[in-house]
Design a protein around this motif. Sequence first.
Motif, PDB file in Angstrom:
ATOM      1  N   ASP A 296       0.813  -1.221   0.000  1.00 11.12           N
ATOM      2  CA  ASP A 296       0.000   0.000   0.000  1.00 11.12           C
ATOM      3  C   ASP A 296       0.841   1.263   0.000  1.00 11.12           C
ATOM      4  O   ASP A 296       0.549   2.213  -0.712  1.00 11.12           O
ATOM      5  CB  ASP A 296      -0.856   0.081   1.269  1.00 11.12           C
TER       6      ASP A 296
ATOM      7  N   CYS B  55      -7.393   4.008  -1.757  1.00 12.05           N
ATOM      8  CA  CYS B  55      -8.303   3.093  -1.072  1.00 12.05           C
ATOM      9  C   CYS B  55      -9.001   3.769   0.102  1.00 12.05           C
ATOM     10  O   CYS B  55     -10.190   3.592   0.318  1.00 12.05           O
ATOM     11  CB  CYS B  55      -7.562   1.855  -0.582  1.00 12.05           C
TER      12      CYS B  55
ATOM     13  N   ALA C 287     -11.702   5.954  -1.205  1.00 14.42           N
ATOM     14  CA  ALA C 287     -12.780   5.282  -1.933  1.00 14.42           C
ATOM     15  C   ALA C 287     -13.641   4.350  -1.093  1.00 14.42           C
ATOM     16  O   ALA C 287     -14.699   3.932  -1.545  1.00 14.42           O
ATOM     17  CB  ALA C 287     -12.193   4.497  -3.108  1.00 14.42           C
ATOM     18  N   THR C 288     -13.215   3.992   0.120  1.00 18.12           N
ATOM     19  CA  THR C 288     -13.980   3.038   0.915  1.00 18.12           C
ATOM     20  C   THR C 288     -14.827   3.737   1.969  1.00 18.12           C
ATOM     21  O   THR C 288     -14.474   4.813   2.461  1.00 18.12           O
ATOM     22  CB  THR C 288     -13.050   2.013   1.614  1.00 18.12           C
ATOM     23  N   LEU C 289     -15.946   3.131   2.310  1.00 14.81           N
ATOM     24  CA  LEU C 289     -16.869   3.723   3.284  1.00 14.81           C
ATOM     25  C   LEU C 289     -16.246   3.872   4.664  1.00 14.81           C
ATOM     26  O   LEU C 289     -16.511   4.839   5.375  1.00 14.81           O
ATOM     27  CB  LEU C 289     -18.139   2.871   3.386  1.00 14.81           C
ATOM     28  N   ARG C 290     -15.438   2.916   5.068  1.00 12.55           N
ATOM     29  CA  ARG C 290     -14.808   2.967   6.389  1.00 12.55           C
ATOM     30  C   ARG C 290     -13.423   3.611   6.353  1.00 12.55           C
ATOM     31  O   ARG C 290     -12.701   3.572   7.334  1.00 12.55           O
ATOM     32  CB  ARG C 290     -14.689   1.563   6.966  1.00 12.55           C
ATOM     33  N   CYS C 291     -13.059   4.201   5.230  1.00 13.92           N
ATOM     34  CA  CYS C 291     -11.748   4.873   5.050  1.00 13.92           C
ATOM     35  C   CYS C 291     -10.608   3.905   5.406  1.00 13.92           C
ATOM     36  O   CYS C 291      -9.757   4.208   6.233  1.00 13.92           O
ATOM     37  CB  CYS C 291     -11.673   6.129   5.895  1.00 13.92           C
ATOM     38  N   GLN C 292     -10.603   2.758   4.730  1.00 14.58           N
ATOM     39  CA  GLN C 292      -9.600   1.730   5.005  1.00 14.58           C
ATOM     40  C   GLN C 292      -8.661   1.555   3.814  1.00 14.58           C
ATOM     41  O   GLN C 292      -9.061   1.623   2.677  1.00 14.58           O
ATOM     42  CB  GLN C 292     -10.286   0.385   5.278  1.00 14.58           C
ATOM     43  N   ARG C 293      -7.402   1.258   4.144  1.00 16.76           N
ATOM     44  CA  ARG C 293      -6.459   0.881   3.108  1.00 16.76           C
ATOM     45  C   ARG C 293      -6.620  -0.622   2.877  1.00 16.76           C
ATOM     46  O   ARG C 293      -7.370  -1.289   3.587  1.00 16.76           O
ATOM     47  CB  ARG C 293      -5.029   1.273   3.491  1.00 16.76           C
ATOM     48  N   VAL C 294      -5.906  -1.170   1.912  1.00 18.90           N
ATOM     49  CA  VAL C 294      -6.050  -2.589   1.555  1.00 18.90           C
ATOM     50  C   VAL C 294      -5.814  -3.496   2.758  1.00 18.90           C
ATOM     51  O   VAL C 294      -6.567  -4.431   3.016  1.00 18.90           O
ATOM     52  CB  VAL C 294      -5.101  -2.971   0.393  1.00 18.90           C
TER      53      VAL C 294
ATOM     54  N   ASP D  38      -6.375  -3.039   5.793  1.00 14.34           N
ATOM     55  CA  ASP D  38      -7.417  -2.939   6.823  1.00 14.34           C
ATOM     56  C   ASP D  38      -8.726  -3.584   6.410  1.00 14.34           C
ATOM     57  O   ASP D  38      -9.623  -3.750   7.216  1.00 14.34           O
ATOM     58  CB  ASP D  38      -7.671  -1.472   7.172  1.00 14.34           C
ATOM     59  N   MET D  39      -8.852  -3.900   5.122  1.00 16.54           N
ATOM     60  CA  MET D  39     -10.124  -4.473   4.650  1.00 16.54           C
ATOM     61  C   MET D  39     -10.249  -5.935   5.003  1.00 16.54           C
ATOM     62  O   MET D  39      -9.312  -6.646   5.094  1.00 16.54           O
ATOM     63  CB  MET D  39     -10.231  -4.297   3.141  1.00 16.54           C
TER      64      MET D  39
END
Length: 90
Positions: free
Chosen positions: A65, A77, A80-87, A89-90
């Motif tokens: 990342d 990432c 773009a993610t709802l929970r504001c997570q990087r790869v 953290d998903m």
Amino acid sequence: DYWFPVWYYVIVLALPMVLYDFVCEVFFEGQSLGKYAVGIRVINVDGTEPTLQGYFFRWVARILDTKILGGLIAVSCIAATLRCQRVGDM
């Protein structure tokens, strides 16, 4: 004889820097010193502590990342993610 000091410094200086996040999160219940200072820790979405494999995946993904393209993947990432997570953290 020349290579001994080089490898010594790589092991003594670089290895701890590379492994810092992984080792801290595994042995300090999901916290590094920085996370401890601000009162946060790594947890799964369901609130449980990640497994060793989870911490390992986070560590590998952090390298991908943040080091590739200067962190552009992580920032993209997070944005773009709802929970504001990087790869990792998903």
